[in-house]
Write an enzyme that holds these catalytic residues in place. Sequence first.
Site, PDB file in Angstrom:
ATOM      1  CB  ALA A 118      19.079 -25.245  56.385  1.00  0.00           C
ATOM      2  CG  ASP A 159      26.153 -21.013  52.517  1.00  0.00           C
ATOM      3  OD1 ASP A 159      26.506 -19.821  52.424  1.00  0.00           O
ATOM      4  OD2 ASP A 159      25.838 -21.701  51.523  1.00  0.00           O
TER       5      ASP A 159
END
Length: 323
Positions: A118, A159
Amino acid sequence: MKVSASAPGKAILFGEHSVVYGKPAIAVAVDKRARVTIKEGTNNTEVKIPQLDIEAVIDAESRRVTWMNSPQEAGKFDTGILEYIQVALSQLGTPLDGLKVEVDLEIPIGAGLGSSAAITVATLAAAARYTQQEVSLEALAHTAHQVELQVQGAASPLDTTVSTQGGFIYFTQEKGAMKIKPALEMPLVVGYTSKPGNTGVLVEGVRKLRETQPTIVNPILDIMEDLANQARKSIIQGEEKEVGELMNINQGLLDALGVNTEELSCLVYRARHAGALGSKLTGAGGGGSIIAYCPGKTREVLEELESIENAFPVGISSQGVTW
Ligand code: MEV
């Protein structure tokens, strides 16, 4: 000039580790995000992550990171987190002389919830805006994966893809991400062991085990593939009990791969005892978190896990990177 971008963390429901070997995984973007703000500074690149008490400077020429906190404070954290930021800025050719980067981080670090992906995705998106470059979502996800590879070694694009795209995703390395439309609610509780897991080290551990025990480990990875495919059907058909059962089997296989720990097992069993239909470690393991699937029992599972460690409910975020 001041620009911001944000990207969600993720939780893997099925397929961590096996995804590295081309098997499918099912993951969701969660409603906890990393927000990165970039503005003009005086010289070098100052980085602040207030939630982690991190203050550091990246030297514009050598790209070396110097901590501005006391060494004791700095030592508490995996310094790798700053490397993702440095490499992400460098990947887009952002001049490192005269930048202030601030990260507002809602995702616990090393918890298996995709904090590094992120931060990487949000840093790249903010840097693209700062340097006024047009970057497609595909290019952003691809570059973010390159950053992860450079910083942590072996990594699948799972991810970074989930963090870029958001939502409920079935992923294979061959075909990329496909959105899943679940026919059931997905009430999830995370139990966090407070011990960060190191993804690079854990992925390497599984690689070595597969190398020394190929006839045992390869069939386990094949079963993980069947699990993810069956889970996808069950999620689409709304079969709650089956989803939980498949999560529990996946947990047993992750244990067999050597990425489980005593603390994770404790949380896994206590969650089931409190009524979770399924519970398993999520992400790389070796510490980090478990995820419990608990239709109708969120409060009971949350209370049970909170009595041992940190726990919080997570929602699914349909929103990927925004900038
Ligand atoms: C980490 O969140 C997931 C792993 O499968 C590693 C990867 O896919 O890069 C363990």
